[in-house]
Design a protein around this motif. Structure first.
Motif, short mmCIF file in Angstrom:
data_model
loop_
_atom_site.label_atom_id
_atom_site.label_comp_id
_atom_site.label_asym_id
_atom_site.label_seq_id
_atom_site.Cartn_x
_atom_site.Cartn_y
_atom_site.Cartn_z
N LEU A 11 45.13 50.50 33.44
CA LEU A 11 45.12 48.69 34.00
C LEU A 11 44.04 48.96 34.86
O LEU A 11 44.36 50.28 35.68
N ALA A 12 42.92 48.12 34.93
CA ALA A 12 42.01 48.89 36.20
C ALA A 12 41.52 48.08 36.68
O ALA A 12 42.06 46.73 36.60
N SER A 13 41.15 48.31 38.48
CA SER A 13 41.03 47.32 39.34
C SER A 13 39.84 46.03 39.39
O SER A 13 38.96 46.35 38.48
N SER A 14 40.42 45.15 40.04
CA SER A 14 39.19 43.79 39.45
C SER A 14 39.19 43.26 40.70
O SER A 14 40.03 43.62 41.74
N SER A 15 38.58 41.74 40.59
CA SER A 15 39.06 41.20 41.80
C SER A 15 39.16 39.83 41.19
O SER A 15 39.21 38.14 41.32
N GLY A 16 40.41 39.76 40.78
CA GLY A 16 41.99 39.07 40.96
C GLY A 16 42.03 38.54 39.28
O GLY A 16 43.15 37.63 38.78
N ILE A 17 41.70 39.43 38.45
CA ILE A 17 41.90 39.06 36.67
C ILE A 17 42.68 39.89 36.18
O ILE A 17 41.67 41.41 36.81
N LYS A 18 43.47 40.20 35.70
CA LYS A 18 43.79 41.10 35.46
C LYS A 18 43.25 41.89 33.76
O LYS A 18 42.71 41.52 33.36
N THR A 19 42.26 43.13 33.99
CA THR A 19 41.76 43.94 33.34
C THR A 19 41.90 45.35 33.05
O THR A 19 42.60 46.40 33.95
N GLU A 20 41.98 45.36 31.71
CA GLU A 20 42.45 46.22 31.15
C GLU A 20 41.59 47.39 30.17
O GLU A 20 40.28 46.26 29.51
N ILE A 21 41.51 48.35 30.27
CA ILE A 21 40.89 49.30 29.91
C ILE A 21 41.48 49.68 28.72
O ILE A 21 42.73 50.51 28.04
N VAL A 22 41.06 49.34 26.84
CA VAL A 22 41.67 49.46 26.28
C VAL A 22 40.90 50.54 24.73
O VAL A 22 40.22 50.35 24.48
#
Length: 640
Positions: free
Chosen positions: A430-441
Motif C-alpha cells: 500500500l503506497a501513500s497517495s492523495s485520497g485514492i487507494k494505491t497499491e504497488i503490485v
C-alpha cells in the motif's frame, strides 16, 4: 613456530604493511587485489575500473562507518538520507533499496533478499580491522553472480596474526553520544590466531526533516564478533568468522492513512538483527593449482511499522584456479538457498506465498597470453539458474595491453543480469497517495534485466604521480518500470511492476594521484554519468529518471611531523538525479599520535555548506530524508 606458519604470517604481514605505505611505496609496489579476477593479482594487470581504499586512508580520514568511508572513493554515489540510512551505488542513481551493487565482507555477500540490496546501517564492521576495501565500478557478474551489474564492493579484513594484543577506541561528538570499540587478539597454539571484538554506539537525531519540524533519526547499535585463522601446513589454511549486530533506530515515514488513504507523515522506531557466520578452506594442490571452498549462513530479521521480514541465507561456493602451460583457468560452482518469512501487515501482503527459493550455477574464465608480457585476453561465462527467471548467462571478454611498464590499456564487453527482487515478484504494498487507494503490485512474469556494457580504460604510473581513466556505455533491456492501472470507478489504482523499459547509461571516471612533496599527498577524482530511459506508453520509471550526475573529489593529506597530520576531503556533487540542489562539502581531520600506544583525532564533517539535502527522490516509497548538518567529533584510540 613451524616454517610454513612463519611464511604465511610473513605474507600476511606484507599485505598489512602495504595498507600502511605512503604514496611513493604504493606506486612502486603495484597494489595486489582479488575482486576483479577472483584471485590475487597486481592492480596494473586488472582489466577493470578498480579502486583500492587502504586501511591507512580510512584511519587518517576520520570516518566512523563503512558507508562514510565509501565517500572517499571517486565515482561512488554515496548519498546520506539521514543520520542512519544511506543510498549507495556506482554508475547509476542510488536509492535506499539499490539492487545492482554487490557488497561482500571477505567474499561473503551481505545483501537482503527482500530487495536484493544492503541495509547499510547494519554494516557495523570495525574499521580498524579492515585491511582494504576493493571497489569495482562496472559489471562483475561473471565472477560474482547476478545483481552485480553496477559494481562490486569487497571489504577485506585483516588476518588475525596482525591483530594481536588489545585495541580500544572511544568516539564522541555533537551527533555521536558515544561509540566504543574493543578488540583483543592473540595466538591459539603454534598454528592459529584469533580475535574477538565488541562495539556499542548511540547517536542523536538531526534537527530538521523535509516534512517535519524535528527529525527522528537517532540510533543505537551493538555488535560482537570474532575470527579464527588456522594454518594446518604448507597446503591448508582455514578461516572462520562470525558477527552479530543489533540496531534500534528512528526514521520518518510517508504512509497512507488506512481509512482515507491520504498521505500522512509518521515517526517510527525500527529494529534489525543480523548474524553472519562464514568458514573458508583453501588448499594448494601444486605450484600451479589451488582450490577453495566457502560456506556461509546469514540470518536477518527486521521490524518496522509497515514491514517485517525474516531471512536465512545459506551459501556454498567452490573455486579452482590452475595454470595450464601459459593459460590461467579459473572455474567455480555456487549454490544458495534462502528461507523466507515476511509477515503480512496493513501495508504489505504476499501474492505468491513464497517461503523459499534457490539459486545455483557456475563460472569458467580463461586468460590467454597473446603477446608475452604485453597483451592478454580474458574470456569467460557464468550460467546460473534461479527460482524466478530460470537460467541466466553472463558472458564477458576483456583485453589487457601493457606496451610499457608504466602504461596499461584495457577494454571489456560483458553482459550483466539483474534478477527481480522478492518484493518485485511476490508482494503487494500500500503506497501513500492523495485520497485514492494505491497499491504497488508484484509481478511473477517479470523478466530479468540484461545489460550489455562496453568499457575502455587507461592507467599511467610514475614515481610521484599516476592517472586512471575509464569510460563506459551500458545498454539495458527488460528494465523495471511501473504501469498504473485504475479500476472502473477510480477508487483503486494498481501500480504494476513490468519489465518493459530500456535504459542507456554512459559516462566516465578519472583519478589523478600526485605527491608534489614528501609530506603532501593529493588526489583528484572526477566522474560523470548520464541516464536515458526508453519507456513504453503508459509506464513510468521505477528507479530514477532521465538525468545526469557529476562529482569532483579532492583529497589531500599533509604530514606536519611524525606525530601530527591533517587530512582534507572536498567533494562537489551536482546533477538532477536526486532532486536536490548542487552542494559542496569539506571534511577535515587532525591526527595526533600522542605516544606509540595512544592516538587522538578531531574531525569536522560537512563543513562550509551548512544544512543540505543529499537525497530527495519522491519516487522512493515510504522514505522521508532529513537535512544533513555539519558535525564534529573526537576519537581516542589505544593499542597495547
Amino acid at each position: 613456530m613451524p616454517n610454513n606458519v612463519m611464511a604465511q604470517d610473513e605474507s600476511v604481514y606484507a599485505l598489512e604493511e602495504l595498507s600502511s605505505l605512503d604514496f611513493d611505496d604504493l606506486m612502486a609496489a603495484d597494489v595486489q587485489v582479488t575482486s576483479a579476477m577472483k584471485r590475487l593479482q597486481n592492480m596494473s594487470e586488472t582489466a577493470a575500473s578498480i579502486y583500492v581504499l587502504t586501511n591507512k586512508e580510512i584511519r587518517e580520514s576520520g570516518v566512523t562507518s563503512v558507508p562514510q568511508a565509501l565517500k572517499l572513493v571517486p565515482g561512488m554515489q554515496v548519498r546520506q538520507l539521514d543520520n542512519n540510512q544511506w543510498a549507495i551505488t556506482s554508475r547509476s542513481t542510488a536509492g535506499k533499496h539499490s539492487s545492482k551493487l554487490l557488497v561482500m565482507v571477505d567474499g561473503q555477500s551481505i545483501y537482503n533478499p527482500g530487495f536484493a540490496g544492503v541495509y547499510w546501517e547494519t554494516l557495523n564492521i570495525p574499521l580498524y580491522d579492515i585491511e582494504r576495501i576493493e571497489v569495482i565500478r562496472g559489471q562483475g557478474g561473471l565472477l560474482w553472480g547476478s545483481n552485480a551489474t553496477n559494481g562490486v564492493i569487497n571489504i577485506i579484513s585483516k588476518h588475525t596474526s596482525d591483530t594481536r594484543g588489545t585495541f580500544a577506541q572511544v568516539v564522541t561528538g555533537d551527533q555521536i553520544d558515544h561509540k566504543a570499540d574493543f578488540r583483543i587478539g592473540g595466538g591459539l597454539g603454534n598454528y592459529s590466531s584469533f580475535r574477538v571484538f565488541a562495539s556499542t554506539e548511540e547517536t542523536d537525531a538531526s534537527t530538521k526533516s523535509t516534512k517535519s519540524t524535528i527529525a527522528n533519526d537517532d540510533g543505537r547499535k551493538k555488535s560482537v564478533g570474532g575470527r579464527i585463522d588456522l594454518s594446518l601446513n604448507d597446503e591448508f589454511s582455514f578461516i572462520t568468522q562470525a558477527q552479530y549486530t543489533s540496531i534500534d533506530m528512528g526514521q520518518n515515514l510517508r504512509l497512507a492513512n488506512l481509512d482515507t488513504y491520504q498521505r500522512v507523515y509518521l515517526q517510527d522506531q525500527y529494529t534489525r538483527e543480523h548474524f553472519q557466520i562464514m568458514a573458508k578452506l583453501e588448499q594448494t594442490l601444486s605450484s600451479t593449482s589451488n582450490q577453495m571452498i566457502q560456506a556461509s549462513v546469514s540470518s536477518q530479521q527486521g521490524e518496522q511499522l509497515y514491514y517485517k521480514d525474516d531471512f536465512v541465507i545459506t551459501d556454498i561456493d567452490y573455486q579452482m584456479n590452475t595454470l595450464v602451460k601459459d593459460v590461467q583457468i579459473d572455474w567455480g560452482l555456487n549454490y544458495r538457498y534462502t528461507s523466507i518469512s515476511i509477515d503480512e501487515t496493513d501495508y504489505f501482503t504476499n501474492i505468491q506465498n513464497i517461503d523459499s527459493y534457490n539459486h545455483f550455477g557456475g563460472f569458467l574464465q580463461a586468460q590467454f597470453t597473446l603477446l608475452p608480457d604485453e597483451l592478454k585476453l580474458i574470456i569467460g561465462n557464468r550460467s546460473e539458474k534461479n527460482s524466478f527467471t530460470g537460467w541466466e548467462h553472463q558472458p564477458m571478454a576483456r583485453l589487457l595491453w601493457t606496451p610499457h611498464s608504466k602504461h596499461t590499456f584495457w577494454a571489456a564487453i560483458s553482459q550483466g543480469v539483474r534478477i527481480p527482487s522478492l518484493l518485485e515478484y511476490n508482494n503487494r504494498a500500500l503506497a501513500s497517495s492523495s485520497g485514492i487507494k494505491t497499491e504497488i503490485v508484484g509481478n511473477a512474469d517479470l523478466k530479468s534485466e540484461k545489460s550489455i556494457s562496453k568499457e575502455l580504460g587507461y592507467r599511467y604510473t610514475e614515481n610521484s604521480w599516476g592517472i586512471d581513466v575509464s569510460l563506459f556505455h551500458t545498454k539495458a533491456r527488460n528494465v523495471l518500470a511501473v504501469e498504473a492501472i485504475p479500476n472502473a470507478t477510480f477508487t483503486l489504482i494498481n501500480l504494476n511492476f513490468v519489465s518493459d523499459a530500456d535504459l542507456t547509461t554512459y559516462g566516465g571516471e578519472a583519478v589523478i594521484k600526485w605527491k608534489p612533496f614528501d609530506k603532501i599527498t593529493t588526489e583528484l577524482g572526477y566522474s560523470i554519468t548520464a541516464y536515458e530511459y526508453d519507456l513504453p506508453p503508459g509506464t513510468t520509471e521505477a528507479i530514477g529518471f532521465d538525468s545526469y550526475l557529476r562529482q569532483v573529489i579532492v583529497k589531500s593529506q599533509y604530514a606536519l611531523n611524525p606525530e601530527h597530520s591533517i587530512a582534507a576531503i572536498y567533494r562537489i556533487e551536482s546533477g538532477e538525479a536526486y532532486d536536490t540542489a548542487d552542494f559542496s562539502v569539506l571534511d577535515l581531520t587532525w591526527n595526533w599520535q600522542i605516544t606509540p600506544v595512544v592516538a587522538f583525532s578531531l574531525t569536522g564533517n560537512n563543513l562550509l555548506y551548512g544544512k543540505h539535502l543529499e537525497y530527495n527522490n519522491t519516487n522512493e516509497t515510504y522514505t522521508v530524508p532529513t537535512y544533513i548538518e555539519a558535525s564534529y567529533y573526537a576519537k581516542i584510540t589505544a593499542k597495547f
